[in-house]
Scaffold this motif. Structure first.
Motif, short mmCIF file in Angstrom:
data_model
loop_
_atom_site.label_atom_id
_atom_site.label_comp_id
_atom_site.label_asym_id
_atom_site.label_seq_id
_atom_site.Cartn_x
_atom_site.Cartn_y
_atom_site.Cartn_z
N ASP A 163 0.90 -1.28 0.02
CA ASP A 163 -0.12 -0.18 0.00
C ASP A 163 0.93 1.19 -0.16
N ILE A 164 1.02 1.90 -1.06
CA ILE A 164 1.95 3.16 -1.22
C ILE A 164 1.07 4.30 -1.00
N GLU A 165 -0.21 4.32 -0.84
CA GLU A 165 -1.14 5.38 -0.49
C GLU A 165 -0.18 6.60 0.65
N PRO A 166 0.02 5.92 1.93
CA PRO A 166 0.72 6.65 2.86
C PRO A 166 1.84 7.49 2.27
N PHE A 167 2.74 6.70 1.43
CA PHE A 167 3.84 7.55 0.87
C PHE A 167 3.31 8.59 0.10
N MET A 168 2.50 8.34 -0.72
CA MET A 168 1.72 9.33 -1.67
C MET A 168 1.29 10.61 -0.90
N GLU A 169 0.64 10.38 0.31
CA GLU A 169 0.14 11.48 0.95
C GLU A 169 1.41 12.32 1.71
N LYS A 170 2.53 11.65 1.99
CA LYS A 170 3.73 12.37 2.60
C LYS A 170 4.42 13.27 1.51
N PHE A 171 4.46 12.64 0.23
CA PHE A 171 5.16 12.96 -0.99
C PHE A 171 4.50 14.43 -1.23
N VAL A 172 3.02 14.20 -1.28
CA VAL A 172 2.57 15.58 -1.68
C VAL A 172 2.53 16.69 -0.51
N SER A 173 2.76 16.24 0.64
CA SER A 173 2.99 17.40 1.83
C SER A 173 4.12 18.04 1.58
N ILE A 174 5.06 17.62 1.15
CA ILE A 174 6.33 18.39 0.84
C ILE A 174 6.46 19.25 -0.48
N LYS A 175 5.33 19.12 -1.25
CA LYS A 175 5.16 20.17 -2.27
C LYS A 175 6.15 19.75 -3.44
N PRO A 176 6.16 18.57 -3.87
CA PRO A 176 7.19 18.43 -4.82
C PRO A 176 6.94 18.87 -6.18
N TYR A 177 7.18 20.21 -6.42
CA TYR A 177 7.15 20.84 -7.58
C TYR A 177 7.79 22.18 -7.31
N VAL A 178 8.07 22.94 -8.51
CA VAL A 178 8.65 24.47 -8.51
C VAL A 178 7.47 24.98 -8.08
N ILE A 179 7.60 25.98 -6.79
CA ILE A 179 6.90 27.14 -6.56
C ILE A 179 7.33 28.29 -6.81
N ASN A 180 6.98 29.08 -7.91
CA ASN A 180 7.49 29.99 -8.46
C ASN A 180 6.89 31.50 -8.05
N ALA A 181 7.55 32.41 -7.72
CA ALA A 181 6.87 33.52 -7.06
C ALA A 181 6.25 34.32 -8.29
N MET A 182 6.75 33.79 -9.49
CA MET A 182 6.00 34.69 -10.67
C MET A 182 4.70 33.78 -11.04
N THR A 183 4.50 32.64 -10.52
CA THR A 183 3.32 31.82 -10.84
C THR A 183 2.00 32.70 -10.55
N GLY A 184 1.03 32.80 -11.85
CA GLY A 184 -0.39 33.42 -11.17
C GLY A 184 -0.23 34.87 -11.48
N LYS A 185 1.17 35.44 -11.99
CA LYS A 185 1.22 37.10 -12.07
C LYS A 185 1.59 37.44 -13.18
N LYS A 186 0.78 37.08 -14.32
CA LYS A 186 1.04 37.28 -15.62
C LYS A 186 1.38 38.74 -15.95
N GLU A 187 0.46 39.48 -15.28
CA GLU A 187 0.80 41.14 -15.43
C GLU A 187 2.12 41.46 -14.94
N ALA A 188 2.74 40.96 -13.75
CA ALA A 188 3.99 41.20 -13.37
C ALA A 188 4.94 40.89 -14.31
N ILE A 189 4.66 39.70 -14.83
CA ILE A 189 5.97 39.06 -15.81
C ILE A 189 5.88 39.77 -17.11
N LYS A 190 4.60 40.23 -17.30
CA LYS A 190 4.51 41.05 -18.70
C LYS A 190 5.24 42.33 -18.43
N ALA A 191 4.87 43.12 -17.24
CA ALA A 191 5.43 44.28 -16.87
C ALA A 191 7.21 44.16 -17.00
#
Lengths: 250, 139
Positions: free
Chosen positions: A105-133
């Motif tokens: 059962d790898i479900e507990p591992f998947m929960e732990k894995f997600v909890s550490i946010k395994p992806y690039v969190i970019n300060a620019m994400t969702g700020k299209k206007e700021a990027i354009k500027a």
């Protein structure tokens, strides 16, 4: 007549087994037969009810992790010739609950894995206007030099095969421990220059069941088929975690 | 409830089988036995440090006290204790130096310094320092 090797597999079928039981199979021995091919032989010719996970056959997908004679191994890159003429004992990965036979059962591992946010969190994400500027800012947030890459490249090699979890005694003693693969993946993103989510991850890693149950046994790094060295990643995280706690105290 | 606990209960899901960990887990494979020996080196490091502190206190008290402490060191039990402590601390050093490139990796430009070089550097420094201490002690 071909030579025979005895292969014992720990079976668990919830509908009939109260506890897991060892089942023995006689397999025609060939020196180029991997453990995975051996299991395929058993399933095709001897016992179609045997369950196990596999996919790529070449140590890339990370599906076929199991205990082979008490050592966590990828079945696809472990060969009968290393055990013959002795017998081979195959068991589901330790420190995981058995779902069926060699499937854990790898479900507990998947929960732990997600909890550490395994992806690039970019300060620019969702700020299209700021990027354009500021097109220059966008460029800075996505470029990376070889010297910056080398700081975390080894951690990107992880295939989530979970051999490290089976190797870790702290995992067996405390099932809530985040564990080697999740923590080295957290470090992989913490050290990535394009990422700005380190503070969010350190907060999770510094909790009771984060990095601190690790006592640096080091067996996780020993069994890792991709030389990720999760033990090293966790010790580095402890240093950073201590600094973060100190700064919080101030 | 912390953010980990929300998702990570450590609970077994229904229908699965949990194999319990035996108390003797550390005897099962050589890697775990070496790990436990490494942890046990701390006991000898502590005991030998206490012995040295007692010597230091005797030295600070007066000459008679120090000579009395020094004479206890030549007792066969203390000699065996010193030899065992030396071996234990030696093994501790070995594991410590081996761990250094993992905990504090070095990088020059876009290349990592090979672990072997960091480990040998530590052994070199330890040997040089030991020689300096022995020379200063007049041995």
């Amino acid at each position: 007549m071909s030579e025979i090797i005895i292969v014992e597999v720990l079976r668990y079928r919830r509908e009939q087994d109260e506890h897991p039981v060892w089942q023995s199979y006689e397999v025609p021995y060939k020196d180029d037969l991997s453990i995975l091919e051996t299991l395929n032989y058993i399933k095709d010719n001897l016992d179609s009810s045997l369950s196990y996970r596999w996919s790529c056959r070449m140590a890339v997908c990370g599906s076929c992790g199991m205990m082979v004679n008490d050592t966590p191994k990828l079945a696809c890159e472990t060969f009968l010739r290393d055990y013959y003429p002795g017998k081979v004992r195959i068991e589901a990965l330790k420190n995981f609950d058995i779902e069926r036979d060699l499937v854990v059962d790898i479900e507990p591992f998947m929960e732990k894995f997600v909890s550490i946010k395994p992806y690039v969190i970019n300060a620019m994400t969702g700020k299209k206007e700021a990027i354009k500027a500021n097109a220059d800012a966008e460029h800075k947030s996505t470029t990376q030099t070889p010297a910056q890459l080398v700081k975390f490249k080894q951690y990107t090699m992880c295939i989530n095969c979970l051999l490290c979890y089976a190797a870790c005694p702290q995992m067996g003693l405390n099932p809530k421990f985040l564990g080697p693969a999740a923590l080295s993946m957290a470090q992989r993103y913490n050290k990535d220059t394009r990422d700005s989510g380190k503070a969010e991850r350190i907060a999770v890693m510094n909790e009771k069941d984060g990095i601190w149950p690790c006592t640096f046994v080091g067996y996780c790094s020993q069994v890792c088929p991709k030389s990720v060295d999760p033990a090293g990643a966790i010790q580095q995280a402890k240093l950073e975690g201590t600094i973060a706690m100190g700064l919080k105290g101030i | 409830m912390s953010s980990i606990e929300k998702v990570n209960s450590g609970k077994q899901r229904s229908g699965t089988y949990r194999r319990d960990m035996k108390r003797t887990w550390w005897t099962e494979i050589p890697f775990y036995r070496w790990y436990m020996l490494r942890e046990a080196t701390a006991i000898f490091t502590l005991l030998y440090s206490i012995n040295l502190l007692l010597g230091l206190r005797a030295l600070a008290t007066d000459k008679a006290h120090f000579l009395a402490w020094a004479s206890t060191q030549s007792h066969p039990f203390m000699i065996i204790f010193a030899i065992v402590s030396f071996l234990m601390v030696g093994y501790h050093c070995y594991t410590w130096f081996d761990a250094t490139p993992k905990v504090m990796p070095l990088q020059i430009g876009d290349k990592k310094v090979p672990a072997r070089q960091i480990i040998l550097g530590h052994w070199g420094a330890a040997i040089v320092l030991a020689i300096i201490v022995l020379v200063l002690a007049g041995i």
